[in-house]
Design a protein around this motif. Structure first.
Motif, PDB file in Angstrom:
ATOM      1  N   TRP A 142       0.831  -1.200   0.000  1.00 54.71           N
ATOM      2  CA  TRP A 142       0.000   0.000   0.000  1.00 54.71           C
ATOM      3  C   TRP A 142       0.872   1.258   0.000  1.00 54.71           C
ATOM      4  CZ3 TRP A 142      -0.683   3.894   3.714  1.00 54.71           C
ATOM      5  CH2 TRP A 142      -1.730   4.775   3.446  1.00 54.71           C
TER       6      TRP A 142
ATOM      7  N   GLN B 207       1.174   4.170  -2.868  1.00 51.01           N
ATOM      8  CA  GLN B 207       0.967   5.573  -2.507  1.00 51.01           C
ATOM      9  C   GLN B 207       2.159   6.445  -2.899  1.00 51.01           C
ATOM     10  OE1 GLN B 207      -1.906   6.929  -1.066  1.00 51.01           O
ATOM     11  NE2 GLN B 207      -2.695   4.914  -1.584  1.00 51.01           N
ATOM     12  N   ASN B 208       3.375   5.894  -2.803  1.00 53.09           N
ATOM     13  CA  ASN B 208       4.589   6.667  -3.059  1.00 53.09           C
ATOM     14  C   ASN B 208       5.176   6.446  -4.449  1.00 53.09           C
ATOM     15  OD1 ASN B 208       4.623   7.790  -0.459  1.00 53.09           O
ATOM     16  ND2 ASN B 208       5.685   6.022   0.369  1.00 53.09           N
TER      17      ASN B 208
END
Length: 190
Positions: free
Chosen positions: A182, A186-187
């Motif tokens: 996750w 996200q990054n």
């Protein structure tokens, strides 16, 4: 001596702050492989992680090689993901075949993450070298605190809830895999 103390506690706070959850999660996934009686393997693993991140903290903070912050923020969760996979594919092998090498190599990536914060602290004050040792020692002290907490929680859960070490390793590694996937999404710099 006051400056030493200041940078020591800044290093400590950096690793123990919940904003550094990625580094804490990496330590969790790395150390859950071991049982407390394997303290020497734990010490070697943490020392190799320290060597790795110390090298790249210095390299990056001196501007010898400064990778993209976006890529480092993406690669740090990837180190957690790959460490989780290592745990899961080597469940029945004592210590995991690659755990110590993972600590050293992935420590290099984590050091680039530490260097962003370190450069921000020292560039304005112009005290790069005098702050380096106490900052690094503070990070190490923080890591040891985190490792002792991880080991304590592991012992508590295994003993109170009657979890086998293998089951706890699967649970933590599965959770680490999920959270790091996750975080990587996200990054993602792509």
């Amino acid at each position: 001596m006051e400056a030493f103390s200041t940078y020591f506690w800044l290093g400590y706070a950096h690793i123990t702050d919940l904003a550094a959850i990625d580094h804490i999660l990496f330590l969790l996934v790395l150390i859950v492989r071991f049982q407390p009686k394997e303290w020497l393997d734990i010490l070697i693993t943490i020392t190799l992680f320290t060597i790795g991140h110390s090298i790249t903290l210095i390299v990056s903070a001196l501007n010898l090689f400064v990778p993209s912050k976006n890529w480092i923020e993406f690669l740090i969760p990837i180190t957690i993901l790959l460490s989780s996979i290592n745990n899961l594919i080597s469940l029945d092998k004592k210590g995991g075949k690659f755990t110590k090498w993972i600590a050293l190599i992935f420590g290099l990536i984590h050091g680039f993450g530490f260097s962003n914060y370190y450069s921000m602290l020292t560039n304005s004050a112009g005290n790069f070298w005098s702050a380096l040792l106490p900052f690094n020692l503070g990070i190490e002290w923080g890591q040891l605190v985190v490792v002792f907490i991880i080991l304590g929680v592991s012992l508590l859960i295994q003993n109170l809830l009657n979890y086998k070490h293998r089951d706890w390793l699967i649970f933590v590694s599965g959770g680490g895999f999920t959270l790091s996937l996750w975080m990587a999404i996200q990054n993602s710099p792509l």
